[in-house]
Scaffold this active site. Structure first.
Site, PDB file in Angstrom:
ATOM      1  N   GLY A 104       0.918  -1.554   0.453  1.00 36.03           N
ATOM      2  CA  GLY A 104       0.231  -0.275  -0.085  1.00 36.03           C
ATOM      3  C   GLY A 104       0.652   1.209  -0.269  1.00 36.03           C
ATOM      4  O   GLY A 104       0.767   2.342  -0.538  1.00 36.03           O
ATOM      5  N   THR A 125       7.209  -5.390   4.751  1.00 39.86           N
ATOM      6  CA  THR A 125       6.080  -5.531   5.323  1.00 39.86           C
ATOM      7  C   THR A 125       6.429  -6.795   6.198  1.00 39.86           C
ATOM      8  O   THR A 125       6.839  -7.782   4.948  1.00 39.86           O
ATOM      9  CB  THR A 125       5.171  -5.619   4.060  1.00 39.86           C
ATOM     10  OG1 THR A 125       4.247  -6.419   5.160  1.00 39.86           O
ATOM     11  CG2 THR A 125       5.216  -6.053   2.821  1.00 39.86           C
ATOM     12  N   ASP A 127       4.032  -9.159   5.679  1.00 32.53           N
ATOM     13  CA  ASP A 127       3.271  -9.747   4.789  1.00 32.53           C
ATOM     14  C   ASP A 127       4.084 -10.681   3.763  1.00 32.53           C
ATOM     15  O   ASP A 127       3.830 -11.656   3.093  1.00 32.53           O
ATOM     16  CB  ASP A 127       1.972  -8.758   4.446  1.00 32.53           C
ATOM     17  CG  ASP A 127       0.801  -8.748   5.538  1.00 32.53           C
ATOM     18  OD1 ASP A 127       1.212  -9.091   6.675  1.00 32.53           O
ATOM     19  OD2 ASP A 127       0.366  -7.051   5.340  1.00 32.53           O
ATOM     20  N   GLY A 185       7.067 -27.738  11.322  1.00 28.64           N
ATOM     21  CA  GLY A 185       6.602 -28.590  11.382  1.00 28.64           C
ATOM     22  C   GLY A 185       4.523 -28.821  12.410  1.00 28.64           C
ATOM     23  O   GLY A 185       3.816 -29.505  12.803  1.00 28.64           O
ATOM     24  N   GLU A 222      -4.732 -14.924   8.922  1.00 26.35           N
ATOM     25  CA  GLU A 222      -5.826 -14.507   9.149  1.00 26.35           C
ATOM     26  C   GLU A 222      -7.128 -14.249   8.130  1.00 26.35           C
ATOM     27  O   GLU A 222      -8.088 -13.800   8.597  1.00 26.35           O
ATOM     28  CB  GLU A 222      -5.644 -12.864   9.930  1.00 26.35           C
ATOM     29  CG  GLU A 222      -4.689 -12.132   8.957  1.00 26.35           C
ATOM     30  CD  GLU A 222      -3.990 -10.954   9.713  1.00 26.35           C
ATOM     31  OE1 GLU A 222      -4.828 -10.467  10.866  1.00 26.35           O
ATOM     32  OE2 GLU A 222      -3.761  -9.630   8.652  1.00 26.35           O
TER      33      GLU A 222
HETATM   34  O1  F6P Z   1       0.419  -5.632   6.807  1.00 27.78           O
HETATM   35  C1  F6P Z   1       0.682  -5.856   7.491  1.00 27.78           C
HETATM   36  C2  F6P Z   1      -0.367  -6.346   9.173  1.00 27.78           C
HETATM   37  O2  F6P Z   1       0.507  -6.572  10.202  1.00 27.78           O
HETATM   38  C3  F6P Z   1      -1.204  -6.936   8.310  1.00 27.78           C
HETATM   39  O3  F6P Z   1      -0.300  -8.294   8.511  1.00 27.78           O
HETATM   40  C4  F6P Z   1      -2.414  -7.017   8.849  1.00 27.78           C
HETATM   41  O4  F6P Z   1      -3.115  -7.405   8.472  1.00 27.78           O
HETATM   42  C5  F6P Z   1      -2.107  -5.124   9.436  1.00 27.78           C
HETATM   43  O5  F6P Z   1      -0.687  -5.528   9.609  1.00 27.78           O
HETATM   44  C6  F6P Z   1      -2.775  -5.306  10.950  1.00 27.78           C
HETATM   45  O6  F6P Z   1      -3.193  -3.650  10.264  1.00 27.78           O
HETATM   46  P1  F6P Z   1      -3.601  -2.715  11.259  1.00 27.78           P
HETATM   47  O7  F6P Z   1      -1.755  -2.937  12.630  1.00 27.78           O
HETATM   48  O8  F6P Z   1      -3.589  -1.106  11.339  1.00 27.78           O
HETATM   49  O9  F6P Z   1      -4.375  -3.140  12.788  1.00 27.78           O
END
Ligand code: F6P
Length: 323
Positions: A104, A125, A127, A185, A222
């Protein structure tokens, strides 16, 4: 004197500080003035700049998070917000802006680049959803947290013969869950990129116990179609038939708060150094990350900001390895 600026944006990631430190010290070595922008693009729009010298970044290489602060900034998605940000850079005569952040943030940086600013991104990031690179800054340290959690959960799960659902972050990208699941694991892995029905998950858990296991750890992303709570709700609803007492551990933001390990300290350092070297060479309009172990630059117009395709082979062998 040449002025450059650096900001961190979006979710904080371990290693961001290492990148900022490298930008500051390399920039100063060029005889440049380096400015930190507080709180990401929000600070840029508000003109929240702070001069950074050598001592201002002392010791931060070992710290998680970002000492500059960060924000999610909706204003930068608008033309009006971008115009203000560009004016702030122009009025301060900033020759180059280094943007340390994820997909983003790099979309926002790309907009500033299109608007005429000289921008260099650093892919950062937890992610790992910038698929042009092997692994983004912060991902590895976040994974270490997940691994430690799995190892601890297995201890208590084995003692009580329990099933644990451990939910990891990653937004809609299953990379963190897949890596943590394989390296930890786990008996099963649930990610957005592959549909797992609760009934087949129950079958996998049953099979694990039948093979003589004393526990079952399920790593759930998630962003999976059914997250840990939804899966647990299904199991609770069908408790009599399925017969498992599930416990949920949601790692959530603890993964982001990790102290950067060796990989991320080195990556942040290498990318911050490279960002200044590209500035010296007059390059801009690109994001830097690690590809095939080397620093690699990808131009904003061609940067991929959608999720990385999942490693289908790894997911497949994860089932075999969990046996
Ligand atoms: O993009 C990083 C991240 O930690 C994601 O894994 C997660 O979904 C999101 O940010 C959570 O965002 P925030 O800290 O704004 O709740």
């Amino acid at each position: 004197m040449t002025q450059i600026a650096v900001l961190t944006s979006g979710g904080d990631a371990p290693g961001m500080n290492a990148a900022v430190r490298a930008v500051v010290r390399m920039g100063v070595s060029q005889g440049w003035a380096v400015h930190g922008v507080r709180n990401g693009f929000t600070g840029l729009i508000e003109g929240d700049f702070v001069p950074l010298g050598l001592r201002d970044v002392g010791g931060i290489i070992a710290q998680g998070g970002t000492f500059l602060g960060t924000r999610r900034c909706d204003a930068l998605k608008t033309a009006a917000g971008q115009a203000v940000a560009l004016r702030q850079l122009h009025d301060r005569d900033i020759a180059a802006l280094v943007v340390v952040g994820g997909n983003g943030s790099q979309r926002g940086a790309a907009a500033l680049s299109r608007g005429g600013a000289h921008v260099i991104g650093v892919a950062s990031t937890i992610d790992n959803d910038l698929p042009d690179f092997d692994v983004t800054l912060g991902t590895t340290s976040a994974l270490e947290v997940a691994l430690e959690a799995i190892d601890r959960l297995r201890v208590t799960a084995s003692s009580l013969r329990r099933v644990f659902l451990m939910e990891v972050m990653g937004r809609d990208c299953g990379y963190l869950a897949l890596m943590a699941g394989v390296a930890g694991g786990a008996e099963a892995i649930v990610i957005p990129e592959s549909t797992v029905e609760p009934e087949s998950l129950a079958q996998e858990i049953r099979a694990a116990y039948q093979r003589g296991k004393s526990h079952a750890i399920v790593v759930v992303a998630e962003g999976a179609r059914l997250n840990a709570e939804q899966l647990a709700a299904y199991f609770a609803e069908h408790a009599e038939r399925l017969g498992y007492e599930l416990r949920i551990t949601k790692l959530g933001h603890t993964q982001r708060g990790a102290a950067p390990g060796l990989v991320d300290r080195m990556m942040g350092t290498r990318l911050g150094v490279a960002a200044v070297e590209h500035c010296v060479a007059g390059h801009h309009g690109m994001v830097l990350g690690i590809l095939n172990g080397q620093v690699s630059a990808v131009g904003y117009p061609v940067l991929k900001t959608d999720n990385r395709p999942i490693d289908a082979h790894l997911l497949e062998v994860a089932h075999i390895l969990a046996r």
